[in-house]
Enzyme design. Structure first.
Site, PDB file in Angstrom:
ATOM      1  N   CYS A  96       0.816  -1.095   0.053  1.00 31.33           N
ATOM      2  CA  CYS A  96      -0.011   0.083  -0.179  1.00 31.33           C
ATOM      3  C   CYS A  96       1.029   1.283  -0.092  1.00 31.33           C
ATOM      4  CB  CYS A  96      -1.207  -0.002   1.121  1.00 31.33           C
ATOM      5  SG  CYS A  96      -1.956   1.685   1.275  1.00 31.33           S
ATOM      6  N   ASN A 207      -1.453  -9.681  -9.566  1.00 33.37           N
ATOM      7  CA  ASN A 207      -2.344  -8.680  -9.428  1.00 33.37           C
ATOM      8  C   ASN A 207      -1.906  -7.646 -10.193  1.00 33.37           C
ATOM      9  OD1 ASN A 207      -2.826  -6.545  -6.486  1.00 33.37           O
ATOM     10  ND2 ASN A 207      -4.603  -7.045  -8.002  1.00 33.37           N
ATOM     11  N   GLY A 209      -4.374  -4.339 -12.678  1.00 35.13           N
ATOM     12  CA  GLY A 209      -4.863  -4.076 -14.103  1.00 35.13           C
ATOM     13  C   GLY A 209      -5.352  -5.182 -14.888  1.00 35.13           C
TER      14      GLY A 209
END
Length: 331
Positions: A96, A207, A209
Site C-alpha cells: 500500500c 495482481n 490491471g
C-alpha cells in the site's frame, strides 16, 4: 489443499471496499474464490475494538485477513488475536502506497527494508499455525530493478511464508496518490512471470490491471493464481463465472431470485445488529450493470437505502427494476 486451490482466484484487499458486507455479497457469487479483508493495522488490533475489526460471517470462508504493521512484537500479538477468529490466511501488506500507511512505516515503504520484513514475518509465523503470506509491489521509487525485487523476495521467502501476491506495478511513494499508483506506473507482468520461474514451486499470484477472465486465463499459464481488485468490485457478476471456470464446479450460478433472497435475509439480520442498510447496499450497485433498468437499480440502492428506517424492502424494489432483463440474460 483447499486454501491452496482457492488462491488460484482471489479478490484483492481494498480499503473502504472489501468489508464484511462486501465479502458476504461476493461469497454469494463464488463459493470458491479466496476473499480478503480490508487492511487492518496491528496497532488497531492490539489497542482497538477487536470484534468490530475482525468479525465476519462464517459463510465467507475461505477468507484471508490482511495486516499492516512493521513492529515484529506487535504483529505477533495481532496474529495471536486473529487466530481466535479462525481466518484461513494472514497476509502482510507490503504494497500500500498511501501517505498514512507510510507515516506508520508499513505498506510499500517496507520493500526498502527486506530484513525488517523478514523479522516481522518470523514473528508472525512464530505466533500461529495459520498460513502467512505477503502482498507486495514489483518495486518502489528508484528501487525498481529486478535485482531489488529479488533481494526483497530472497529475504522473505526463507521465513517460511506460504505464498506471495505481487502487484505488477511499482509504487511511487512520493509524488503520486494511492489512486494514481493504481494506474500511472506501468504494468510489468513479465517481471512477475520471471519471478515465478525463479522461485520454482513456490506459489506466486499476480495482481494489477486485470480486467477480464480471458486475461486471467493467460496469466494462469505463467503463475499460480490471479487476484482481481476494482473489476471484481465494480462488476461483481464476473465472480459468478469463477467457480465453473477455475474450480470445476458444475452447479449453476445463483440466479437473481437467489441473490436477492440471500442479501435480503442478510440485511435483515445485520440491521438487527445495528448495521445501516446503505452499508450493505453500497457494495451491490454493480450487480445489474449492462441491464435495462440498471440506472434505477443503482439509484434505489444508493438513495433509498440511505433514508431513515430503510429496510430490506428497498433491495426488493431495486431488483424488481431489472428482474426480467436479468433472468433473460442468465437464460
Amino acid at each position: 489443499m483447499e486454501l491452496e486451490q482457492s488462491r488460484k482466484f482471489s479478490v484483492a484487499p481494498m480499503m473502504d471496499w472489501t468489508d464484511r458486507h462486501c465479502r458476504y455479497l461476493h461469497r454469494q457469487l463464488s463459493s470458491r474464490a479466496l476473499l480478503f479483508t480490508e487492511m487492518v493495522t496491528s496497532a488497531a488490533l492490539v489497542h482497538g475494538d477487536i470484534e468490530r475489526l475482525l468479525g465476519y460471517d462464517d459463510s465467507e470462508h475461505p477468507v484471508a485477513l490482511q495486516l499492516g504493521g512493521s513492529d515484529p512484537r506487535e504483529l505477533a500479538l495481532a496474529v495471536a488475536i486473529c487466530d481466535r477468529f479462525g481466518y484461513d490466511e494472514i497476509n502482510l501488506n507490503v504494497g500500500c502506497p498511501s501517505d498514512r500507511v507510510q507515516s506508520g512505516k508499513f505498506g510499500a515503504c517496507l520493500m526498502a527494508e527486506p530484513d525488517l520484513v523478514a523479522e516481522c514475518l518470523k514473528a508472525m509465523r512464530g505466533a500461529t499455525d495459520t498460513p502467512v503470506t505477503v502482498k507486495c509491489r514489483i518495486g518502489i521509487d528508484d528501487q525498481d530493478s529486478e535485482t531489488d525485487l529479488n533481494r526483497f523476495v530472497d529475504a522473505v521467502v526463507p521465513t517460511e511464508i506460504d505464498a506471495l501476491y505481487v502487484h505488477a506495478r511499482k509504487a511511487w511513494l512520493k509524488g503520486l496518490s494511492p489512486k494514481e499508483n493504481r494506474d500511472i506506473p506501468p504494468l510489468d507482468y513479465d517481471r512477475v512471470y520471471r519471478l515465478k520461474q525463479r522461485l520454482g514451486n513456490f506459489p506466486v499470484m499476480i495482481n494489477g490491471g486485470i480486467k477480464t477472465l480471458d486475461e486471467c486465463d493467460g496469466h494462469l499459464e505463467r503463475v499460480d493464481g490471479v487476484m482481481l481488485g476494482r473489476v471484481a468490485y465494480h462488476e461483481p457478476m464476473i465472480l459468478a463465472e469463477v467457480d465453473a471456470r477455475y474450480f470445476g464446479e458444475t452447479s449453476e450460478p445463483k440466479n437473481l431470485d437467489e441473490i436477492e433472497a440471500a442479501m435480503t435475509a442478510y440485511a435483515e439480520r445485520e440491521r438487527g445488529k445495528g448495521a445501516r442498510l446503505n452499508q450493505i447496499t453500497r457494495h451491490m450497485l454493480g450487480l445489474a450493470n449492462g441491464l435495462p433498468g440498471a440506472r434505477r437499480f443503482r439509484q434505489i440502492l444508493s438513495v433509498e437505502a440511505c433514508k431513515p428506517g430503510a429496510g430490506p424492502e428497498v433491495i426488493a424494489a431495486a431488483f424488481a427494476q431489472v428482474r426480467g432483463a436479468f433472468d433473460s440474460n442468465v437464460a
